[in-house]
Motif scaffolding. Structure first.
Motif, PDB file in Angstrom:
ATOM      1  N   LEU A   1     -75.714  27.492  10.347  1.00 37.08           N
ATOM      2  CA  LEU A   1     -74.631  28.097   9.568  1.00 37.08           C
ATOM      3  C   LEU A   1     -73.509  27.083   9.305  1.00 37.08           C
ATOM      4  O   LEU A   1     -72.996  26.990   8.185  1.00 37.08           O
ATOM      5  N   GLN A   2     -73.152  26.323  10.332  1.00 33.02           N
ATOM      6  CA  GLN A   2     -72.113  25.298  10.157  1.00 33.02           C
ATOM      7  C   GLN A   2     -72.572  24.229   9.170  1.00 33.02           C
ATOM      8  O   GLN A   2     -71.777  23.746   8.365  1.00 33.02           O
ATOM      9  N   LYS A   3     -73.843  23.889   9.202  1.00 34.07           N
ATOM     10  CA  LYS A   3     -74.371  22.907   8.251  1.00 34.07           C
ATOM     11  C   LYS A   3     -74.303  23.435   6.822  1.00 34.07           C
ATOM     12  O   LYS A   3     -74.035  22.680   5.891  1.00 34.07           O
ATOM     13  N   ASP A   4     -74.531  24.742   6.643  1.00 31.08           N
ATOM     14  CA  ASP A   4     -74.399  25.339   5.314  1.00 31.08           C
ATOM     15  C   ASP A   4     -72.965  25.206   4.798  1.00 31.08           C
ATOM     16  O   ASP A   4     -72.735  24.898   3.635  1.00 31.08           O
ATOM     17  N   VAL A   5     -71.999  25.449   5.691  1.00 31.20           N
ATOM     18  CA  VAL A   5     -70.582  25.317   5.323  1.00 31.20           C
ATOM     19  C   VAL A   5     -70.279  23.869   4.944  1.00 31.20           C
ATOM     20  O   VAL A   5     -69.656  23.602   3.902  1.00 31.20           O
ATOM     21  N   LEU A   6     -70.725  22.935   5.760  1.00 36.64           N
ATOM     22  CA  LEU A   6     -70.475  21.522   5.475  1.00 36.64           C
ATOM     23  C   LEU A   6     -71.154  21.093   4.180  1.00 36.64           C
ATOM     24  O   LEU A   6     -70.573  20.353   3.387  1.00 36.64           O
ATOM     25  N   ASN A   7     -72.360  21.571   3.950  1.00 36.20           N
ATOM     26  CA  ASN A   7     -73.066  21.215   2.732  1.00 36.20           C
ATOM     27  C   ASN A   7     -72.299  21.681   1.490  1.00 36.20           C
ATOM     28  O   ASN A   7     -72.239  20.979   0.488  1.00 36.20           O
ATOM     29  N   ALA A   8     -71.705  22.856   1.592  1.00 34.30           N
ATOM     30  CA  ALA A   8     -70.964  23.407   0.458  1.00 34.30           C
ATOM     31  C   ALA A   8     -69.601  22.751   0.265  1.00 34.30           C
ATOM     32  O   ALA A   8     -69.147  22.596  -0.875  1.00 34.30           O
ATOM     33  N   LEU A   9     -68.954  22.352   1.353  1.00 30.72           N
ATOM     34  CA  LEU A   9     -67.558  21.924   1.253  1.00 30.72           C
ATOM     35  C   LEU A   9     -67.322  20.422   1.322  1.00 30.72           C
ATOM     36  O   LEU A   9     -66.295  19.953   0.830  1.00 30.72           O
ATOM     37  N   LEU A  10     -68.218  19.673   1.922  1.00 32.92           N
ATOM     38  CA  LEU A  10     -67.996  18.229   2.023  1.00 32.92           C
ATOM     39  C   LEU A  10     -68.295  17.543   0.697  1.00 32.92           C
ATOM     40  O   LEU A  10     -69.241  17.900   0.002  1.00 32.92           O
ATOM     41  N   GLU A  11     -67.474  16.557   0.393  1.00 33.40           N
ATOM     42  CA  GLU A  11     -67.710  15.721  -0.774  1.00 33.40           C
ATOM     43  C   GLU A  11     -68.549  14.530  -0.333  1.00 33.40           C
ATOM     44  O   GLU A  11     -68.775  14.323   0.851  1.00 33.40           O
ATOM     45  N   ASP A  12     -69.029  13.751  -1.271  1.00 36.07           N
ATOM     46  CA  ASP A  12     -69.852  12.585  -0.945  1.00 36.07           C
ATOM     47  C   ASP A  12     -68.979  11.409  -0.542  1.00 36.07           C
ATOM     48  O   ASP A  12     -68.799  10.447  -1.287  1.00 36.07           O
ATOM     49  N   ARG A  13     -68.405  11.525   0.650  1.00 36.41           N
ATOM     50  CA  ARG A  13     -67.633  10.440   1.262  1.00 36.41           C
ATOM     51  C   ARG A  13     -67.814  10.565   2.759  1.00 36.41           C
ATOM     52  O   ARG A  13     -68.557  11.420   3.218  1.00 36.41           O
ATOM     53  N   GLU A  14     -67.168   9.727   3.533  1.00 35.86           N
ATOM     54  CA  GLU A  14     -67.340   9.768   4.980  1.00 35.86           C
ATOM     55  C   GLU A  14     -66.220  10.563   5.646  1.00 35.86           C
ATOM     56  O   GLU A  14     -65.079  10.561   5.174  1.00 35.86           O
ATOM     57  N   TYR A  15     -66.577  11.231   6.737  1.00 39.57           N
ATOM     58  CA  TYR A  15     -65.662  12.066   7.504  1.00 39.57           C
ATOM     59  C   TYR A  15     -65.838  11.759   8.986  1.00 39.57           C
ATOM     60  O   TYR A  15     -66.920  11.393   9.425  1.00 39.57           O
ATOM     61  N   THR A  16     -64.776  11.998   9.753  1.00 40.69           N
ATOM     62  CA  THR A  16     -64.904  11.942  11.208  1.00 40.69           C
ATOM     63  C   THR A  16     -65.430  13.297  11.680  1.00 40.69           C
ATOM     64  O   THR A  16     -65.394  14.292  10.935  1.00 40.69           O
ATOM     65  N   ILE A  17     -65.887  13.338  12.920  1.00 41.90           N
ATOM     66  CA  ILE A  17     -66.343  14.609  13.483  1.00 41.90           C
ATOM     67  C   ILE A  17     -65.188  15.607  13.530  1.00 41.90           C
ATOM     68  O   ILE A  17     -65.359  16.790  13.253  1.00 41.90           O
ATOM     69  N   GLU A  18     -64.011  15.103  13.853  1.00 36.05           N
ATOM     70  CA  GLU A  18     -62.830  15.978  13.916  1.00 36.05           C
ATOM     71  C   GLU A  18     -62.529  16.588  12.541  1.00 36.05           C
ATOM     72  O   GLU A  18     -62.188  17.765  12.442  1.00 36.05           O
ATOM     73  N   GLN A  19     -62.655  15.793  11.490  1.00 34.65           N
ATOM     74  CA  GLN A  19     -62.415  16.317  10.144  1.00 34.65           C
ATOM     75  C   GLN A  19     -63.441  17.386   9.777  1.00 34.65           C
ATOM     76  O   GLN A  19     -63.090  18.417   9.194  1.00 34.65           O
ATOM     77  N   ALA A  20     -64.700  17.138  10.104  1.00 32.51           N
ATOM     78  CA  ALA A  20     -65.752  18.121   9.814  1.00 32.51           C
ATOM     79  C   ALA A  20     -65.503  19.413  10.577  1.00 32.51           C
ATOM     80  O   ALA A  20     -65.627  20.514  10.007  1.00 32.51           O
ATOM     81  N   ASN A  21     -65.146  19.302  11.846  1.00 33.17           N
ATOM     82  CA  ASN A  21     -64.845  20.503  12.640  1.00 33.17           C
ATOM     83  C   ASN A  21     -63.659  21.266  12.061  1.00 33.17           C
ATOM     84  O   ASN A  21     -63.653  22.496  12.048  1.00 33.17           O
ATOM     85  N   LYS A  22     -62.661  20.561  11.587  1.00 37.97           N
ATOM     86  CA  LYS A  22     -61.485  21.208  11.000  1.00 37.97           C
ATOM     87  C   LYS A  22     -61.857  21.954   9.717  1.00 37.97           C
ATOM     88  O   LYS A  22     -61.383  23.063   9.479  1.00 37.97           O
ATOM     89  N   ILE A  23     -62.726  21.373   8.917  1.00 41.53           N
ATOM     90  CA  ILE A  23     -63.182  22.035   7.695  1.00 41.53           C
ATOM     91  C   ILE A  23     -63.915  23.327   8.041  1.00 41.53           C
ATOM     92  O   ILE A  23     -63.701  24.367   7.416  1.00 41.53           O
ATOM     93  N   ILE A  24     -64.758  23.278   9.060  1.00 44.09           N
ATOM     94  CA  ILE A  24     -65.479  24.473   9.498  1.00 44.09           C
ATOM     95  C   ILE A  24     -64.506  25.531  10.008  1.00 44.09           C
ATOM     96  O   ILE A  24     -64.603  26.711   9.643  1.00 44.09           O
TER      97      ILE A  24
END
Length: 60
Positions: free
Chosen positions: A28-51
């Motif tokens: 489920l978290q991967k689905d959220v990241l797939n929908a919301l992340l752009e094609d650039r690099e993120y830290t783990i903290e940034q990804a967790n914050k987006i979720i």
């Protein structure tokens, strides 16, 4: 004495694809990241914050 920028640790970043292949996130978290992340690099903290921000949104 080290310069200020030498004291800062380099923060590891990851691509969107690396997050989607990671075992750290649920499907489920991967689905959220797939929908919301752009094609650039993120830290783990940034990804967790987006979720977290997504999970706090109000459903109408």
């Amino acid at each position: 004495m080290k310069k200020e920028n030498e004291l800062n640790e380099k923060v590891q970043t990851y691509t969107k694809q690396q997050f989607l292949e990671s075992q750290q996130f649920s499907p489920l978290q991967k689905d959220v990241l797939n929908a919301l992340l752009e094609d650039r690099e993120y830290t783990i903290e940034q990804a967790n914050k987006i979720i977290e921000q997504f999970e706090k949104k109000v459903v109408l």
